[in-house]
Motif scaffolding. Sequence first.
Motif, PDB file in Angstrom:
ATOM      1  N   ALA A 409       0.830  -1.209   0.000  1.00 36.39           N
ATOM      2  CA  ALA A 409       0.000   0.000   0.000  1.00 36.39           C
ATOM      3  C   ALA A 409       0.866   1.261   0.000  1.00 36.39           C
ATOM      4  CB  ALA A 409      -0.926  -0.006   1.213  1.00 36.39           C
ATOM      5  N   GLY A 410       2.173   1.091  -0.219  1.00 31.40           N
ATOM      6  CA  GLY A 410       3.082   2.234  -0.251  1.00 31.40           C
ATOM      7  C   GLY A 410       3.480   2.736   1.119  1.00 31.40           C
ATOM      8  N   ILE A 411       3.295   1.900   2.139  1.00 32.79           N
ATOM      9  CA  ILE A 411       3.585   2.311   3.515  1.00 32.79           C
ATOM     10  C   ILE A 411       4.881   1.648   3.962  1.00 32.79           C
ATOM     11  CG2 ILE A 411       2.733   2.315   5.896  1.00 32.79           C
ATOM     12  CD1 ILE A 411      -0.111   1.910   4.638  1.00 32.79           C
ATOM     13  N   GLU A 412       5.872   2.418   4.304  1.00 29.60           N
ATOM     14  CA  GLU A 412       7.133   1.873   4.787  1.00 29.60           C
ATOM     15  C   GLU A 412       6.877   1.184   6.128  1.00 29.60           C
ATOM     16  OE1 GLU A 412      11.579   3.417   6.078  1.00 29.60           O
ATOM     17  OE2 GLU A 412      10.350   4.648   4.731  1.00 29.60           O
ATOM     18  N   SER A 413       7.195  -0.110   6.193  1.00 29.74           N
ATOM     19  CA  SER A 413       6.760  -0.894   7.349  1.00 29.74           C
ATOM     20  C   SER A 413       7.870  -1.793   7.882  1.00 29.74           C
ATOM     21  CB  SER A 413       5.553  -1.767   6.970  1.00 29.74           C
ATOM     22  OG  SER A 413       4.499  -0.986   6.448  1.00 29.74           O
ATOM     23  N   VAL A 414       7.819  -2.030   9.200  1.00 33.05           N
ATOM     24  CA  VAL A 414       8.711  -2.975   9.874  1.00 33.05           C
ATOM     25  C   VAL A 414       7.867  -3.766  10.864  1.00 33.05           C
ATOM     26  CG1 VAL A 414      10.754  -1.504   9.643  1.00 33.05           C
ATOM     27  CG2 VAL A 414       9.306  -1.300  11.686  1.00 33.05           C
ATOM     28  N   THR A 415       8.487  -4.748  11.515  1.00 33.33           N
ATOM     29  CA  THR A 415       7.743  -5.509  12.514  1.00 33.33           C
ATOM     30  C   THR A 415       7.542  -4.669  13.775  1.00 33.33           C
ATOM     31  OG1 THR A 415       9.733  -6.495  13.476  1.00 33.33           O
ATOM     32  CG2 THR A 415       8.656  -7.703  11.687  1.00 33.33           C
ATOM     33  N   LEU A 416       6.458  -4.942  14.465  1.00 35.43           N
ATOM     34  CA  LEU A 416       6.152  -4.241  15.708  1.00 35.43           C
ATOM     35  C   LEU A 416       7.233  -4.516  16.753  1.00 35.43           C
ATOM     36  CD1 LEU A 416       4.074  -2.494  17.214  1.00 35.43           C
ATOM     37  CD2 LEU A 416       2.859  -4.594  17.822  1.00 35.43           C
ATOM     38  N   GLN A 417       7.730  -5.767  16.774  1.00 35.87           N
ATOM     39  CA  GLN A 417       8.775  -6.120  17.730  1.00 35.87           C
ATOM     40  C   GLN A 417      10.051  -5.315  17.472  1.00 35.87           C
ATOM     41  OE1 GLN A 417       6.797  -8.063  15.933  1.00 35.87           O
ATOM     42  NE2 GLN A 417       6.610 -10.126  16.781  1.00 35.87           N
ATOM     43  N   GLY A 418      10.376  -5.129  16.190  1.00 36.19           N
ATOM     44  CA  GLY A 418      11.568  -4.358  15.851  1.00 36.19           C
ATOM     45  C   GLY A 418      11.451  -2.908  16.287  1.00 36.19           C
ATOM     46  N   PHE A 419      10.264  -2.333  16.130  1.00 33.17           N
ATOM     47  CA  PHE A 419      10.043  -0.954  16.549  1.00 33.17           C
ATOM     48  C   PHE A 419      10.185  -0.818  18.062  1.00 33.17           C
ATOM     49  CE2 PHE A 419       6.849   2.102  18.192  1.00 33.17           C
ATOM     50  CZ  PHE A 419       7.428   3.279  17.729  1.00 33.17           C
ATOM     51  N   LEU A 420       9.625  -1.772  18.813  1.00 33.38           N
ATOM     52  CA  LEU A 420       9.687  -1.704  20.272  1.00 33.38           C
ATOM     53  C   LEU A 420      11.108  -1.919  20.791  1.00 33.38           C
ATOM     54  CD1 LEU A 420       6.442  -3.697  21.160  1.00 33.38           C
ATOM     55  CD2 LEU A 420       6.789  -1.227  21.292  1.00 33.38           C
ATOM     56  N   ALA A 421      11.932  -2.633  20.015  1.00 31.55           N
ATOM     57  CA  ALA A 421      13.290  -2.933  20.473  1.00 31.55           C
ATOM     58  C   ALA A 421      14.256  -1.771  20.247  1.00 31.55           C
ATOM     59  CB  ALA A 421      13.818  -4.176  19.757  1.00 31.55           C
ATOM     60  N   ARG A 422      13.936  -0.888  19.307  1.00 31.82           N
ATOM     61  CA  ARG A 422      14.883   0.185  19.003  1.00 31.82           C
ATOM     62  C   ARG A 422      14.724   1.343  19.983  1.00 31.82           C
ATOM     63  NH1 ARG A 422      11.907   1.829  13.350  1.00 31.82           N
ATOM     64  NH2 ARG A 422      10.627   3.565  14.126  1.00 31.82           N
ATOM     65  N   SER A 423      15.807   2.074  20.152  1.00 37.28           N
ATOM     66  CA  SER A 423      15.786   3.219  21.075  1.00 37.28           C
ATOM     67  C   SER A 423      14.946   4.343  20.488  1.00 37.28           C
ATOM     68  CB  SER A 423      17.212   3.715  21.329  1.00 37.28           C
ATOM     69  OG  SER A 423      17.843   4.063  20.106  1.00 37.28           O
ATOM     70  N   VAL A 424      14.342   5.103  21.377  1.00 36.67           N
ATOM     71  CA  VAL A 424      13.427   6.172  20.959  1.00 36.67           C
ATOM     72  C   VAL A 424      14.184   7.496  20.868  1.00 36.67           C
ATOM     73  CG1 VAL A 424      11.297   7.399  21.503  1.00 36.67           C
ATOM     74  CG2 VAL A 424      11.530   4.982  22.100  1.00 36.67           C
ATOM     75  N   LYS A 425      14.067   8.147  19.723  1.00 36.18           N
ATOM     76  CA  LYS A 425      14.662   9.467  19.546  1.00 36.18           C
ATOM     77  C   LYS A 425      13.549  10.517  19.555  1.00 36.18           C
ATOM     78  CE  LYS A 425      18.529   7.749  16.762  1.00 36.18           C
ATOM     79  NZ  LYS A 425      19.230   7.827  15.461  1.00 36.18           N
ATOM     80  N   PRO A 426      13.676  11.545  20.374  1.00 34.69           N
ATOM     81  CA  PRO A 426      12.601  12.545  20.453  1.00 34.69           C
ATOM     82  C   PRO A 426      12.411  13.274  19.127  1.00 34.69           C
ATOM     83  CG  PRO A 426      14.570  13.293  21.617  1.00 34.69           C
ATOM     84  CD  PRO A 426      14.815  11.874  21.248  1.00 34.69           C
ATOM     85  N   ASP A 427      11.145  13.423  18.740  1.00 34.49           N
ATOM     86  CA  ASP A 427      10.817  14.142  17.510  1.00 34.49           C
ATOM     87  C   ASP A 427      10.668  15.635  17.788  1.00 34.49           C
ATOM     88  OD1 ASP A 427      10.713  11.923  15.769  1.00 34.49           O
ATOM     89  OD2 ASP A 427       8.710  11.416  16.518  1.00 34.49           O
ATOM     90  N   ALA A 428      10.693  16.408  16.718  1.00 35.70           N
ATOM     91  CA  ALA A 428      10.395  17.835  16.833  1.00 35.70           C
ATOM     92  C   ALA A 428       8.943  17.986  17.287  1.00 35.70           C
ATOM     93  CB  ALA A 428      10.612  18.519  15.499  1.00 35.70           C
ATOM     94  N   PRO A 429       8.631  19.005  18.079  1.00 37.98           N
ATOM     95  CA  PRO A 429       7.273  19.161  18.628  1.00 37.98           C
ATOM     96  C   PRO A 429       6.188  19.164  17.560  1.00 37.98           C
ATOM     97  CG  PRO A 429       8.799  20.688  19.666  1.00 37.98           C
ATOM     98  CD  PRO A 429       9.545  20.060  18.538  1.00 37.98           C
TER      99      PRO A 429
END
Length: 709
Positions: A409-429
């Motif tokens: 559907a043109g949506i860049e996607s990864v596994t949910l587990q992979g997203f939860l395992a990576r460190s979180v970088k703060p986004d711009a407000p």
Amino acid sequence: MEHRAGWDATFSAPKSVSLTALVGGDENVRLAHRESVKVALEQLEHYTQARIGGNHPAETTGKFITAKFEHDTARPVDGYVAPQLHTHAVVFNVTERDNGQPRAIQPQSLFASQQFATAIYQSELTYRLRQLGYEITVGRSGAPEIKGYSQEYLDASSPRSQQIRAYLERTGRTGSEAAEIAAHSTRDRKEIHSPREVMAAHRKLAADYGHQADAVVRAARERLQHQQQPLQTIDRVRESLTFSRDKNFEREAVVDERALIRDGLRRGMGEVTYAQVRGNLDARLASGEFQTVERSQSLPARQFTTAKTIAAEHEILRRVEEGRNQIAPVLARQQAIAVSDQHSQLNRAQQRVVEDVLSSPDHIQAIQGYAGAGKTTTLSVIRNAAEAQGYTVEGFAPTSRAAHQLGQAGIESVTLQGFLARSVKPDAPEQKHFYFVDESSLASTNQMHGFLARLGPNDRVLLIGDTRQHQGVEAGRPFEQLQEAGMRTARLDEIVRQRDPALKSAVEMLAKGQASTALDALQQQGRVREIPNAEERIRTIAKAYAESPEKTLIVSPDNASRRELNLAVREELKAHGTVAPDDRSFRVLVQRQDMTGAERTWASHYEVGDIVRFARGSKATGIEAGSYGTVVAINPAANLLSVEKATGEIATYAPRRLAGVSVYREIDREFSVGDRIQFTAPDKTLGVANRDLAVIESIAPEGRVTARL
């Protein structure tokens, strides 16, 4: 003659225990067996149910009548009657209701309690044997064995087991049902031997192996004179039940008390008793750690959940509720209608979903959709509209295959587990995310809780799935619970994949759970074909697949038929030229799905030869993240594993202190050019993720494989 008289619950002592009692002559061992059977039957009785009949649920009575028959020999093999201490507990098919009315027993509860009763018997037996001075080790099937016997003597004293194993190897069958068939197919006629004849045969065989039973009994009695009685600490009991809690609640949100006690006894085998584990469970229930779940009248045992599970579920529901009507829609309703009108290929259900999602003022919303209802096309339209409004659209799914489908559907996607395992970088407000989570019915409570906790104030979530499809391997059903709690949900309920009206009607009935009616319709349409002959059936399925691989799905009910079908399909694909005719044998890794996270923290659940992949490294043991090791030694008492690294070095560590491991077994498998392969672990060097699919394009003479994802 249609009335079943009763059931035979057989409690068999491990072979070393039988030898000690019957050949070594320690009557206390026989008494330990007898008392252990008694405790197991007393607890099994609590779950007795009466069959009421009609549409009435079974009624728990907690009462049965049992006749026990203690035997000390197995069936003869070539004239030799081997020592085998066992008790037949015949449960009569009658129980009594509170009003005094006799009723037949509902057998399902007895069968569901088999492992529970076996764990009690083995745990009580091990505990009593240790009190008698015997040293215990774990046998082939996990049952306790008394130390001091050679494997050769145990095998020679088990001709019946050898006979059954030989039959299974000869027929290529596995499993408990196959073993039962083998037992009936191979047994000799019963023979009557006098006790003197039986003992003479036992002693003759014992002499051939150095009278090991006599030595074991002497050593136990000497040990008993000097050993101190082990202190039973509440810590050991608590540790055992904690292991059981972690193991069971990893994959289930609600657990039967029999499963909790069973696995607690197995964890503390020989060091804790049934009464201690039951008492610890009741104490932790009173403290609020475990909570009773209201159960169906037909269930004989209490059902438990944990305070942690309930807290996570409440937190998920709270986040969805607090996000209701709290964010500006992607588009106003009229603008959303205009967007859907621009896409003439959408049917009315798809248009309605596009309009509902784009105009929703909720942070978290859902699409409940049938398979084949045009989900990919619908999501593509939503994605385009969201990106036009400044949203960064990202996709997640519990499996890599579902993530790949989102990519269509043109949506860049990864596994949910992979997203939860990576460190979180703060986004711009001002950054706005629109997260699409496909196959949400497969997401566990812990995964959903962790995912929603990462949302920013401007983020939106679209949960996509079908509550009627499979639930996740891990515990919880948050997607279904959120819908039950009133989460705003758009419904994609018009099938577009099937064009034929009659076939579409049957598929719609299946989607609504009307399986019987749908199958009748398919039968009338001539779409169901039954082939009684197994060989012909497998051959026909394989040919149908080879003719149209992309449009054929094979569903197999068991591993044996799955292997037969895969072999037949490969041969057909070779005949069609899809797969090359020459095979190459490779050693591949197959993940041990039987091990939970709790079990991976204890050395006793590993086997020599297991392959361990370390997701995280350890400087203390010299183990690198992403590396592999082969289990070469196990020390259950100290809870230590020794693994051989790729460098040849041996690393010894406590598995409970090194989290994030996957466990595999090596097997031989044939591959050819054209075969499809699936990866069971991520590999950065190869650029593959867990469950990625690829097609083999070439196999070099030295064994190097080139595959296309």
